[in-house]
Design a protein around this motif. Structure first.
Motif, PDB file in Angstrom:
ATOM      1  N   ALA A 142      57.364  39.493  41.586  1.00 63.22           N
ATOM      2  CA  ALA A 142      58.087  39.195  42.596  1.00 63.22           C
ATOM      3  C   ALA A 142      58.524  40.927  43.152  1.00 63.22           C
ATOM      4  O   ALA A 142      58.856  41.147  44.338  1.00 63.22           O
ATOM      5  CB  ALA A 142      59.288  38.539  42.692  1.00 63.22           C
ATOM      6  N   CYS A 143      58.503  41.766  42.328  1.00 62.10           N
ATOM      7  CA  CYS A 143      58.827  43.183  42.655  1.00 62.10           C
ATOM      8  C   CYS A 143      57.836  43.874  43.367  1.00 62.10           C
ATOM      9  O   CYS A 143      58.159  44.865  43.953  1.00 62.10           O
ATOM     10  CB  CYS A 143      59.326  44.011  41.404  1.00 62.10           C
ATOM     11  N   LEU A 144      56.693  43.530  43.377  1.00 58.34           N
ATOM     12  CA  LEU A 144      55.638  43.904  44.008  1.00 58.34           C
ATOM     13  C   LEU A 144      55.484  43.599  45.579  1.00 58.34           C
ATOM     14  O   LEU A 144      56.188  42.459  46.096  1.00 58.34           O
ATOM     15  CB  LEU A 144      54.191  43.573  43.375  1.00 58.34           C
ATOM     16  N   SER A 145      54.669  44.328  46.282  1.00 57.89           N
ATOM     17  CA  SER A 145      54.417  44.099  47.689  1.00 57.89           C
ATOM     18  C   SER A 145      53.531  42.938  47.691  1.00 57.89           C
ATOM     19  O   SER A 145      52.664  42.789  46.759  1.00 57.89           O
ATOM     20  CB  SER A 145      53.721  45.215  48.246  1.00 57.89           C
ATOM     21  N   ALA A 146      53.106  42.396  48.722  1.00 61.67           N
ATOM     22  CA  ALA A 146      52.179  41.030  48.759  1.00 61.67           C
ATOM     23  C   ALA A 146      50.876  41.776  48.644  1.00 61.67           C
ATOM     24  O   ALA A 146      50.091  41.118  47.854  1.00 61.67           O
ATOM     25  CB  ALA A 146      52.210  40.571  50.072  1.00 61.67           C
ATOM     26  N   LEU A 147      50.499  42.962  48.936  1.00 66.53           N
ATOM     27  CA  LEU A 147      49.103  43.407  48.659  1.00 66.53           C
ATOM     28  C   LEU A 147      48.837  43.805  47.329  1.00 66.53           C
ATOM     29  O   LEU A 147      47.903  43.580  46.743  1.00 66.53           O
ATOM     30  CB  LEU A 147      48.962  44.763  49.829  1.00 66.53           C
ATOM     31  N   GLN A 148      50.000  44.385  46.667  1.00 62.34           N
ATOM     32  CA  GLN A 148      49.742  44.872  45.484  1.00 62.34           C
ATOM     33  C   GLN A 148      49.729  43.526  44.304  1.00 62.34           C
ATOM     34  O   GLN A 148      48.842  43.497  43.588  1.00 62.34           O
ATOM     35  CB  GLN A 148      51.312  45.633  44.899  1.00 62.34           C
ATOM     36  N   ARG A 149      50.596  42.558  44.815  1.00 60.25           N
ATOM     37  CA  ARG A 149      50.602  41.221  44.049  1.00 60.25           C
ATOM     38  C   ARG A 149      49.109  40.568  44.071  1.00 60.25           C
ATOM     39  O   ARG A 149      48.644  40.029  43.251  1.00 60.25           O
ATOM     40  CB  ARG A 149      51.618  40.570  44.362  1.00 60.25           C
ATOM     41  N   GLU A 150      48.573  40.563  45.314  1.00 58.17           N
ATOM     42  CA  GLU A 150      47.433  39.866  45.611  1.00 58.17           C
ATOM     43  C   GLU A 150      46.167  40.478  44.847  1.00 58.17           C
ATOM     44  O   GLU A 150      45.451  40.120  43.983  1.00 58.17           O
ATOM     45  CB  GLU A 150      47.182  40.018  47.085  1.00 58.17           C
ATOM     46  N   SER A 151      46.241  41.933  44.676  1.00 61.43           N
ATOM     47  CA  SER A 151      45.170  42.519  44.104  1.00 61.43           C
ATOM     48  C   SER A 151      45.310  42.461  42.631  1.00 61.43           C
ATOM     49  O   SER A 151      44.417  42.242  41.865  1.00 61.43           O
ATOM     50  CB  SER A 151      45.266  44.104  44.301  1.00 61.43           C
ATOM     51  N   ILE A 152      46.417  42.490  41.988  1.00 58.23           N
ATOM     52  CA  ILE A 152      46.752  42.557  40.477  1.00 58.23           C
ATOM     53  C   ILE A 152      46.420  41.154  39.991  1.00 58.23           C
ATOM     54  O   ILE A 152      45.803  40.824  39.098  1.00 58.23           O
ATOM     55  CB  ILE A 152      48.179  42.911  40.157  1.00 58.23           C
ATOM     56  N   VAL A 153      46.622  39.995  41.068  1.00 55.61           N
ATOM     57  CA  VAL A 153      46.478  38.437  40.564  1.00 55.61           C
ATOM     58  C   VAL A 153      44.961  38.426  40.382  1.00 55.61           C
ATOM     59  O   VAL A 153      44.280  37.711  39.363  1.00 55.61           O
ATOM     60  CB  VAL A 153      47.222  37.669  41.516  1.00 55.61           C
ATOM     61  N   LEU A 154      44.346  39.056  41.260  1.00 53.77           N
ATOM     62  CA  LEU A 154      42.853  38.733  41.404  1.00 53.77           C
ATOM     63  C   LEU A 154      42.337  39.421  40.488  1.00 53.77           C
ATOM     64  O   LEU A 154      41.241  38.884  39.599  1.00 53.77           O
ATOM     65  CB  LEU A 154      42.113  39.387  42.734  1.00 53.77           C
ATOM     66  N   ALA A 155      42.621  40.588  39.779  1.00 57.18           N
ATOM     67  CA  ALA A 155      42.134  41.489  38.904  1.00 57.18           C
ATOM     68  C   ALA A 155      42.428  40.813  37.479  1.00 57.18           C
ATOM     69  O   ALA A 155      41.579  40.535  36.550  1.00 57.18           O
ATOM     70  CB  ALA A 155      42.775  42.714  38.979  1.00 57.18           C
ATOM     71  N   TYR A 156      43.758  40.359  37.312  1.00 52.71           N
ATOM     72  CA  TYR A 156      44.075  39.976  35.785  1.00 52.71           C
ATOM     73  C   TYR A 156      44.023  38.432  35.619  1.00 52.71           C
ATOM     74  O   TYR A 156      43.743  37.878  34.769  1.00 52.71           O
ATOM     75  CB  TYR A 156      45.600  40.559  35.372  1.00 52.71           C
ATOM     76  N   PHE A 157      44.352  37.951  36.845  1.00 56.49           N
ATOM     77  CA  PHE A 157      44.313  36.316  36.453  1.00 56.49           C
ATOM     78  C   PHE A 157      43.012  35.712  36.969  1.00 56.49           C
ATOM     79  O   PHE A 157      42.473  34.936  36.774  1.00 56.49           O
ATOM     80  CB  PHE A 157      45.485  35.604  37.195  1.00 56.49           C
ATOM     81  N   GLY A 158      42.350  36.490  37.986  1.00 53.32           N
ATOM     82  CA  GLY A 158      41.128  36.002  38.494  1.00 53.32           C
ATOM     83  C   GLY A 158      39.796  36.686  37.884  1.00 53.32           C
ATOM     84  O   GLY A 158      38.660  36.377  38.177  1.00 53.32           O
ATOM     85  N   ALA A 159      40.136  37.655  36.952  1.00 51.31           N
ATOM     86  CA  ALA A 159      39.017  38.379  36.227  1.00 51.31           C
ATOM     87  C   ALA A 159      38.006  39.086  37.142  1.00 51.31           C
ATOM     88  O   ALA A 159      37.075  39.053  36.635  1.00 51.31           O
ATOM     89  CB  ALA A 159      38.468  37.623  35.077  1.00 51.31           C
ATOM     90  N   LEU A 160      38.521  39.546  38.289  1.00 53.64           N
ATOM     91  CA  LEU A 160      37.697  40.163  39.155  1.00 53.64           C
ATOM     92  C   LEU A 160      37.703  41.787  38.848  1.00 53.64           C
ATOM     93  O   LEU A 160      38.686  42.355  38.327  1.00 53.64           O
ATOM     94  CB  LEU A 160      37.936  39.850  40.514  1.00 53.64           C
ATOM     95  N   SER A 161      36.406  42.466  38.943  1.00 49.90           N
ATOM     96  CA  SER A 161      36.525  43.762  38.877  1.00 49.90           C
ATOM     97  C   SER A 161      37.112  44.424  40.147  1.00 49.90           C
ATOM     98  O   SER A 161      37.252  43.808  41.040  1.00 49.90           O
ATOM     99  CB  SER A 161      35.210  44.233  38.692  1.00 49.90           C
ATOM    100  N   TYR A 162      37.514  45.796  40.125  1.00 55.68           N
ATOM    101  CA  TYR A 162      37.849  46.383  41.421  1.00 55.68           C
ATOM    102  C   TYR A 162      36.946  46.347  42.317  1.00 55.68           C
ATOM    103  O   TYR A 162      37.290  45.924  43.484  1.00 55.68           O
ATOM    104  CB  TYR A 162      37.877  47.854  40.948  1.00 55.68           C
ATOM    105  N   ARG A 163      35.803  46.436  42.299  1.00 56.27           N
ATOM    106  CA  ARG A 163      34.615  46.332  43.319  1.00 56.27           C
ATOM    107  C   ARG A 163      34.410  44.921  43.867  1.00 56.27           C
ATOM    108  O   ARG A 163      34.387  44.645  44.916  1.00 56.27           O
ATOM    109  CB  ARG A 163      33.382  46.767  42.701  1.00 56.27           C
ATOM    110  N   GLU A 164      34.757  43.826  42.967  1.00 57.46           N
ATOM    111  CA  GLU A 164      34.701  42.421  43.547  1.00 57.46           C
ATOM    112  C   GLU A 164      35.921  42.276  44.438  1.00 57.46           C
ATOM    113  O   GLU A 164      35.802  41.413  45.388  1.00 57.46           O
ATOM    114  CB  GLU A 164      34.567  41.547  42.160  1.00 57.46           C
ATOM    115  N   ILE A 165      37.281  42.908  44.117  1.00 57.77           N
ATOM    116  CA  ILE A 165      38.315  42.528  44.697  1.00 57.77           C
ATOM    117  C   ILE A 165      38.069  43.303  46.127  1.00 57.77           C
ATOM    118  O   ILE A 165      38.459  42.696  47.202  1.00 57.77           O
ATOM    119  CB  ILE A 165      39.660  43.261  43.892  1.00 57.77           C
ATOM    120  N   ALA A 166      37.682  44.454  45.901  1.00 57.46           N
ATOM    121  CA  ALA A 166      37.453  45.143  47.243  1.00 57.46           C
ATOM    122  C   ALA A 166      36.585  44.311  48.147  1.00 57.46           C
ATOM    123  O   ALA A 166      36.779  44.204  49.326  1.00 57.46           O
ATOM    124  CB  ALA A 166      36.806  46.454  47.095  1.00 57.46           C
ATOM    125  N   GLU A 167      35.633  43.830  47.733  1.00 53.12           N
ATOM    126  CA  GLU A 167      34.582  42.824  48.411  1.00 53.12           C
ATOM    127  C   GLU A 167      35.441  41.854  49.076  1.00 53.12           C
ATOM    128  O   GLU A 167      35.198  41.515  50.198  1.00 53.12           O
ATOM    129  CB  GLU A 167      33.406  42.716  47.657  1.00 53.12           C
TER     130      GLU A 167
END
Length: 194
Positions: A142-167
């Motif tokens: 909850a301390c993160l901005s919505a954009l940071q939270r979305e990126s981190i959730v995709l990376a760590y809970f969605g197991a996506l790479s940086y490149r996959e998240i960017a796409e």
């Protein structure tokens, strides 16, 4: 045309003074001075970092981190303590070594986990701890901005790479890396004991 772009090679003290001036202006928040400093020094930083880190993508991350430190800490530079290039290369070398150590530590941890004997730990304790950690982590997001939270959730809970998240988000790769790095720094601050 600046001093370092002229056909006549500047004397070392002129080049040093030029970079000192850029750092002093950067410390005052001058984006153009920072951009010029980056343009004058990025190749040296990239070369050093690439030799230490070897992995190209990790090297790019380290170079980005180095120049973020320059932007944030330009006011800490003291001309009497050494040249701007020496100051910068010290930051770059430390960051590169830290990245290598962190990467190696992560590989060692993964290896220990993968080779540990099955059943060598308390399953109930592990499950309870995992649930408590998950609840605490979700509350901390909850301390993160919505954009940071979305990126981190995709990376760590969605197991996506940086490149996959960017796409997925249709955002430049460097923006995703910055969001995740800044978000993790904020989470670290949130999760560390006071």
């Amino acid at each position: 045309m600046n001093l370092l772009e002229q056909d006549v090679s500047p004397r070392p003290e002129q080049a040093r003074d030029f970079l000192v001036g850029l750092l002093l202006r950067t410390a005052q928040g001058d984006h153009r001075a920072f951009s010029e400093f980056y343009g004058q020094t990025a190749r040296k930083v990239s070369g050093l970092v690439q030799r230490v880190v070897v992995d190209h993508e990790l090297s790019e991350e380290v170079v980005q981190e180095v120049f973020l430190v320059v932007w944030q800490d330009a006011a800490k530079y003291q001309p009497a303590m050494g040249t701007p290039t020496a100051w910068l290369m010290t930051i770059a070398h430390r960051r590169a070594v830290d990245k290598v150590r962190s990467s190696q530590s992560s590989r060692n941890r993964d290896h220990r986990w993968a080779t540990s004997a099955p059943g060598a730990y308390d399953v109930v304790l592990e499950a309870v701890t995992a649930k408590m950690d998950a609840r605490f982590l979700i509350a901390s997001l909850a301390c993160l901005s919505a954009l940071q939270r979305e990126s981190i959730v995709l990376a760590y809970f969605g197991a996506l790479s940086y490149r996959e998240i960017a796409e997925e988000l249709k955002v430049p790769l460097s923006t995703i890396k910055s969001r995740i790095r800044d978000g993790l720094n904020r989470l670290r601050t949130q999760l560390e004991p006071a």
